[in-house]
Design an enzyme around this catalytic site. Sequence first.
Site, PDB file in Angstrom:
ATOM      1  N   ARG A  89    -172.859 -32.256  89.834  1.00  0.00           N
ATOM      2  CA  ARG A  89    -172.628 -32.911  88.546  1.00  0.00           C
ATOM      3  C   ARG A  89    -172.052 -34.304  88.718  1.00  0.00           C
ATOM      4  NH1 ARG A  89    -172.244 -27.824  85.343  1.00  0.00           N
ATOM      5  NH2 ARG A  89    -172.079 -28.294  83.134  1.00  0.00           N
ATOM      6  N   ARG A 128    -176.003 -20.334  70.970  1.00  0.00           N
ATOM      7  CA  ARG A 128    -175.519 -19.535  72.104  1.00  0.00           C
ATOM      8  C   ARG A 128    -174.060 -19.127  71.867  1.00  0.00           C
ATOM      9  NH1 ARG A 128    -176.163 -22.106  78.009  1.00  0.00           N
ATOM     10  NH2 ARG A 128    -174.242 -23.173  77.517  1.00  0.00           N
ATOM     11  N   ARG A 134    -168.622 -17.524  74.865  1.00  0.00           N
ATOM     12  CA  ARG A 134    -168.222 -18.769  75.522  1.00  0.00           C
ATOM     13  C   ARG A 134    -167.511 -19.695  74.546  1.00  0.00           C
ATOM     14  NH1 ARG A 134    -172.359 -21.621  79.609  1.00  0.00           N
ATOM     15  NH2 ARG A 134    -170.825 -23.246  79.256  1.00  0.00           N
TER      16      ARG A 134
HETATM   17  P1  AMP Z   1    -171.948 -24.733  82.700  1.00  0.00           P
HETATM   18  O1  AMP Z   1    -171.920 -23.247  82.668  1.00  0.00           O
HETATM   19  O2  AMP Z   1    -172.811 -25.277  83.799  1.00  0.00           O
HETATM   20  O3  AMP Z   1    -172.273 -25.335  81.356  1.00  0.00           O
HETATM   21  O4  AMP Z   1    -170.469 -25.222  83.041  1.00  0.00           O
HETATM   22  C1  AMP Z   1    -169.376 -24.922  82.185  1.00  0.00           C
HETATM   23  C2  AMP Z   1    -168.173 -25.763  82.590  1.00  0.00           C
HETATM   24  O5  AMP Z   1    -167.789 -25.447  83.943  1.00  0.00           O
HETATM   25  C3  AMP Z   1    -168.383 -27.272  82.599  1.00  0.00           C
HETATM   26  O6  AMP Z   1    -168.210 -27.827  81.298  1.00  0.00           O
HETATM   27  C4  AMP Z   1    -167.314 -27.711  83.577  1.00  0.00           C
HETATM   28  O7  AMP Z   1    -166.032 -27.684  82.985  1.00  0.00           O
HETATM   29  C5  AMP Z   1    -167.336 -26.603  84.621  1.00  0.00           C
HETATM   30  N1  AMP Z   1    -168.304 -26.899  85.708  1.00  0.00           N
HETATM   31  C6  AMP Z   1    -169.445 -26.217  86.003  1.00  0.00           C
HETATM   32  N2  AMP Z   1    -170.071 -26.756  87.060  1.00  0.00           N
HETATM   33  C7  AMP Z   1    -169.324 -27.819  87.441  1.00  0.00           C
HETATM   34  C8  AMP Z   1    -169.459 -28.810  88.453  1.00  0.00           C
HETATM   35  N3  AMP Z   1    -170.513 -28.815  89.286  1.00  0.00           N
HETATM   36  N4  AMP Z   1    -168.495 -29.751  88.541  1.00  0.00           N
HETATM   37  C9  AMP Z   1    -167.424 -29.754  87.725  1.00  0.00           C
HETATM   38  N5  AMP Z   1    -167.248 -28.876  86.731  1.00  0.00           N
HETATM   39  C10 AMP Z   1    -168.179 -27.905  86.577  1.00  0.00           C
END
Ligand code: AMP
Length: 190
Positions: A89, A128, A134
């Site tokens: 990210r 969602r 979530r």
């Molecule tokens: P996601 O399920 O991919 O939408 O991720 C949910 C949350 O997890 C994000 O909003 C971040 O707070 C954290 N997160 C997930 N992947 C990353 C990453 N690669 N780097 C930093 N934070 C992450």
Amino acid sequence: MLNIVLFGPPGAGKGTQAEKLIVKYGLVHLSTGDIFRSNIKGETELGNLAKSYMDKGELVPDSVTIKMLEQEVVKHESPKGFIFDGFPRTNNQANALSVFLESINTEVSVMLALDVPKEELVKRLLLRGEKSQRADDQDASIIENRIRVYLEQTAVVASYYEEKNKYQSINGLGSINEITERLYRVIDLI
Ligand code: AMP
């Protein structure tokens, strides 16, 4: 090995499509968001730390995220490959992934970026949020912040792979199956 970075803003459909791709290609699905959420559920130290960022829609610090991802990768013995979902990210994470994969004699094969307009993302995330528990999908201001963070910190990662000729944009609008078929067509050419 076939190592796919599945990329796109929150709500683009990365998790849904990853589930389809792992079945067809026999890959391991690594979603950093899912790993953080399971740590939050298990009330681990990592989970507590991640929660403080996730609740605001901010990124968890690179050092923590990179270490966690590397620990997950090495858990798998002789995998056919990985789907990285929600990682990298930041450019820092992309660099770390490249160095780490090289150390285990492999590399990212392709970045597949799901392209979905913002209005559709907000709609999907709120929907969602109604179905899942979530918290970050249930609050419009957190959703806005996640999209802002994506645009400001994450979107640049596409250029990282573009420069390496590994970037493929995929139309992320349509039915789940239509999008899956688009992904298959690109992957089958690798
Ligand atoms: P996601 O399920 O991919 O939408 O991720 C949910 C949350 O997890 C994000 O909003 C971040 O707070 C954290 N997160 C997930 N992947 C990353 C990453 N690669 N780097 C930093 N934070 C992450």
